[in-house]
Scaffold this motif. Structure first.
Motif, PDB file in Angstrom:
ATOM      1  N   VAL A  54       0.862  -1.180   0.000  1.00  0.00           N
ATOM      2  CA  VAL A  54       0.000   0.000   0.000  1.00  0.00           C
ATOM      3  C   VAL A  54       0.902   1.234   0.000  1.00  0.00           C
ATOM      4  N   SER A  90       1.268   5.610  -1.746  1.00  0.00           N
ATOM      5  CA  SER A  90       0.575   6.801  -2.258  1.00  0.00           C
ATOM      6  C   SER A  90       1.571   7.609  -3.067  1.00  0.00           C
ATOM      7  N   GLU A  96      -1.640  11.200   2.491  1.00  0.00           N
ATOM      8  CA  GLU A  96      -2.810  10.829   1.679  1.00  0.00           C
ATOM      9  C   GLU A  96      -3.628   9.726   2.349  1.00  0.00           C
ATOM     10  N   LYS A 143      -2.201   6.526   3.350  1.00  0.00           N
ATOM     11  CA  LYS A 143      -1.750   5.171   3.022  1.00  0.00           C
ATOM     12  C   LYS A 143      -1.534   4.307   4.264  1.00  0.00           C
ATOM     13  N   THR A 148      -4.885   3.306   5.610  1.00  0.00           N
ATOM     14  CA  THR A 148      -5.465   2.307   4.706  1.00  0.00           C
ATOM     15  C   THR A 148      -4.783   0.951   4.891  1.00  0.00           C
ATOM     16  N   ASP A 181       3.388  -1.347   4.449  1.00  0.00           N
ATOM     17  CA  ASP A 181       3.165   0.099   4.431  1.00  0.00           C
ATOM     18  C   ASP A 181       4.499   0.738   4.067  1.00  0.00           C
ATOM     19  N   VAL A 199      -3.099   4.717  -2.907  1.00  0.00           N
ATOM     20  CA  VAL A 199      -4.056   5.538  -2.158  1.00  0.00           C
ATOM     21  C   VAL A 199      -3.983   6.971  -2.656  1.00  0.00           C
ATOM     22  N   ASN A 258      -5.646  10.871  -2.115  1.00  0.00           N
ATOM     23  CA  ASN A 258      -6.437  11.782  -1.293  1.00  0.00           C
ATOM     24  C   ASN A 258      -7.430  12.508  -2.187  1.00  0.00           C
ATOM     25  N   VAL A 267      -7.464   3.340  -3.977  1.00  0.00           N
ATOM     26  CA  VAL A 267      -8.370   3.686  -2.884  1.00  0.00           C
ATOM     27  C   VAL A 267      -8.490   5.202  -2.834  1.00  0.00           C
ATOM     28  N   ASN A 292      -9.271   8.101  -0.824  1.00  0.00           N
ATOM     29  CA  ASN A 292      -9.396   8.430   0.593  1.00  0.00           C
ATOM     30  C   ASN A 292     -10.029   9.813   0.773  1.00  0.00           C
TER      31      ASN A 292
END
Length: 236
Positions: A53, A55, A60, A62, A65, A164, A187, A189, A216, A218
């Motif tokens: 995951v 970004s 943002e 991540k 998430t 992450d 991810v 934003n 994703v 967010n």
């Protein structure tokens, strides 16, 4: 005394919200369960063992998430471990209230054993390897053969490994790990991330031969007239 208070406030601000555990009936928790379903459907013919995951830019969402995705897979019965591979600005030990004395950097420099680095969490089935001390050379450590060996050993113990990582446009760390993972999630934003940077992030992941299975969005504000509210109402 002032410094201690400041340190406690900083730790609180660095902790990410594990909403799937603290508020499992919320709309947001339901969205993370939907993400879990979509991830499962995205790779019907291939076993998913490693998921990254990341970004494009900082802040943002991540890390939030990544933690919640790891949580919902554990709640679904999987044996999951989340690795805080952001050894430049780690947050997982704040989110899960862990001691960060030993972690990924300690493992990669052979300062501890794998068992010493793995930490139990309050979520059943979910373990975490925090970052450990911030090293001077994160990218080199992540690209090492030692990292490959650790992932291989964890793959024997867990159903899913969630990474992450730092934002992909900031440093090379995410590209290095993406190349080793079965799947990658980006991810964004919603309304905050520059479109040009999103495209640059996608290109960077493609260069590293990442398997991008989804995005994703967010901080997306769900309209009150959305069908979810009409059917379920606000369960929070």
């Amino acid at each position: 005394m002032f410094n201690k208070k400041k340190k406690r406030m900083n730790a609180k601000s660095m902790a990410r919200s594990l909403v799937v555990e603290t508020n499992p009936k919320s709309v947001i928790a339901e969205q993370f369960r939907t993400i879990r379903t979509n991830i499962n459907f995205s790779m019907p013919d291939q076993e998913l063992k490693t998921l990254l995951v990341t970004s494009a830019e900082p802040s943002e969402g991540k890390s939030t998430t990544a933690a919640n995705i790891a949580g919902v897979f554990a709640q679904g019965g999987k044996r999951v471990i989340m690795i805080d591979a952001d050894m430049r600005k780690p947050t997982a030990h704040y989110t899960f209230h862990l001691i960060n004395s030993f972690g990924l950097s300690s493992l990669l420099t052979k300062q501890c054993t794998l068992d010493e680095a793995i930490k139990k969490t309050d979520v059943e089935g979910l373990d975490v390897i925090p970052s450990g001390a911030i090293p001077p050379n994160p990218a080199e450590l992540l690209a090492s053969n030692r990292m490959d060996a650790i992932v291989e050993e964890l793959s024997q113990k867990y159903d899913l490994i969630v990474f992450d990582t730092p934002p992909i446009l900031s440093v090379a760390d995410a590209q290095i790990i993406a190349n080793k993972c079965d799947a990658t999630i980006l991810v964004i934003n919603s309304g905050g991330t520059d479109k040009t940077n999103v495209l640059k992030a996608k290109e960077s992941l493609e260069v590293s031969k990442a398997n991008i299975i989804g995005v994703v969005m967010n901080n997306f504000t769900l309209d009150k007239d959305h069908y979810y509210y009409q059917y379920y109402g606000n369960a929070e």
